[in-house]
Design a protein around this motif. Structure first.
Motif, PDB file in Angstrom:
ATOM      1  N   ARG A  64       0.839  -1.193   0.000  1.00 10.51           N
ATOM      2  CA  ARG A  64       0.000   0.000   0.000  1.00 10.51           C
ATOM      3  C   ARG A  64       0.878   1.248   0.000  1.00 10.51           C
ATOM      4  O   ARG A  64       1.961   1.251   0.579  1.00 10.51           O
ATOM      5  N   VAL A  65       0.385   2.307  -0.625  1.00  5.81           N
ATOM      6  CA  VAL A  65       1.087   3.583  -0.598  1.00  5.81           C
ATOM      7  C   VAL A  65       1.280   3.988   0.863  1.00  5.81           C
ATOM      8  O   VAL A  65       0.362   3.871   1.680  1.00  5.81           O
ATOM      9  N   ALA A  99       3.992   5.543  -4.684  1.00  4.90           N
ATOM     10  CA  ALA A  99       2.953   5.388  -5.712  1.00  4.90           C
ATOM     11  C   ALA A  99       3.025   3.995  -6.313  1.00  4.90           C
ATOM     12  O   ALA A  99       4.103   3.430  -6.485  1.00  4.90           O
ATOM     13  N   ASP A 103      -1.342   5.034 -10.204  1.00  6.92           N
ATOM     14  CA  ASP A 103      -1.375   6.262  -9.400  1.00  6.92           C
ATOM     15  C   ASP A 103      -0.694   7.393 -10.165  1.00  6.92           C
ATOM     16  O   ASP A 103       0.201   7.157 -10.982  1.00  6.92           O
ATOM     17  N   PRO A 104      -1.081   8.650  -9.880  1.00  4.47           N
ATOM     18  CA  PRO A 104      -0.359   9.770 -10.490  1.00  4.47           C
ATOM     19  C   PRO A 104       1.083   9.798  -9.970  1.00  4.47           C
ATOM     20  O   PRO A 104       1.346   9.424  -8.821  1.00  4.47           O
ATOM     21  N   THR A 117       1.069   8.815 -15.141  1.00  7.18           N
ATOM     22  CA  THR A 117       0.785   7.853 -14.078  1.00  7.18           C
ATOM     23  C   THR A 117       1.891   6.813 -14.019  1.00  7.18           C
ATOM     24  O   THR A 117       2.663   6.629 -14.962  1.00  7.18           O
TER      25      THR A 117
END
Length: 166
Positions: A64-65, A99, A103-104, A117
Motif C-alpha cells: 500500500r502507498v 505510488a 497512481d499519479p 501515471t
C-alpha cells in the motif's frame, strides 16, 4: 509388575518432535521474514542509521502507498557508489512506497522529468529525507517484483536514540 509408561523412549520422541517443530518454525520465519539494519540518512526522521527492522515478505498486491519497504539497491546506469569512509556499500534500500501502478506520479518524480501515471509492474519509492536519498527520483520507478517486503517492526532504540515505533 507395573512399570512406568513411556520412559526414556517417549521423552526422546517428544524432544525430537519439538526439535522438528522448532526447525520448521525457523524455516517458515526465514522464508517469510528478514531482519535488516538501517544504513545512511535517507529515511530520517522516520528511521536512523543503526535502527533494526523486521521485514515481512509480502506479495506486490498487498503493498500500500505509505508502506516502508525494502528492496535491493538500484543505482543509475554507470553510477559508482562511494560510501563515506568507514561505511559499507548498502545492499538493501529502505524507502517509502509513494505510488503504485495507475497512481499519479508524485511531485518529486514530476520534477525529475517523469510524468503521467505510474506504469504497470513498477512502484515509486522515495526516501523521507530527499537531500540524503538516492531513490526513484534518480533511478526511476522500481519493478514491483524487486520489492522484498514491508517493514513491520522496529524494536528498541537505534544508535541515534530514535524511539521504537513510528
Amino acid at each position: 509388575m507395573t512399570g512406568r509408561r513411556g520412559g526414556r523412549g517417549q521423552w526422546a520422541g517428544s524432544v525430537a518432535a519439538l526439535a522438528i517443530a522448532g526447525g520448521a518454525l525457523v524455516a517458515w520465519a526465514r522464508r517469510g521474514f528478514l531482519y535488516s539494519t538501517v544504513e545512511g540518512h535517507s529515511m530520517e526522521p522516520t528511521l536512523y542509521a543503526g535502527d533494526r527492522l523486521l521485514v515481512r515478505r509480502v506479495a506486490a498486491g498487498r503493498l500500500r502507498v505509505g508502506d516502508l519497504v525494502v528492496c535491493p539497491v538500484r543505482l543509475p546506469a554507470g553510477a559508482v557508489f562511494l560510501p563515506p569512509p568507514g561505511e559499507s556499500v548498502p545492499r538493501l534500500w529502505v524507502k517509502r512506497l509513494a505510488a503504485l501502478p495507475g497512481d499519479p506520479m508524485p511531485p518529486g518524480m514530476v520534477a525529475a522529468g517523469y510524468g503521467g501515471t505510474v506504469p504497470p509492474g513498477v512502484a515509486v519509492l522515495l526516501g523521507d529525507n530527499p537531500a540524503a536519498s538516492t531513490d526513484s527520483r534518480a533511478v526511476g520507478p522500481v519493478p514491483l517484483d524487486q520489492v522484498l517486503g514491508r517493514v513491520v517492526w522496529r524494536p528498541g532504540l537505534s544508535r541515534e536514540g530514535s524511539p521504537a515505533g513510528w
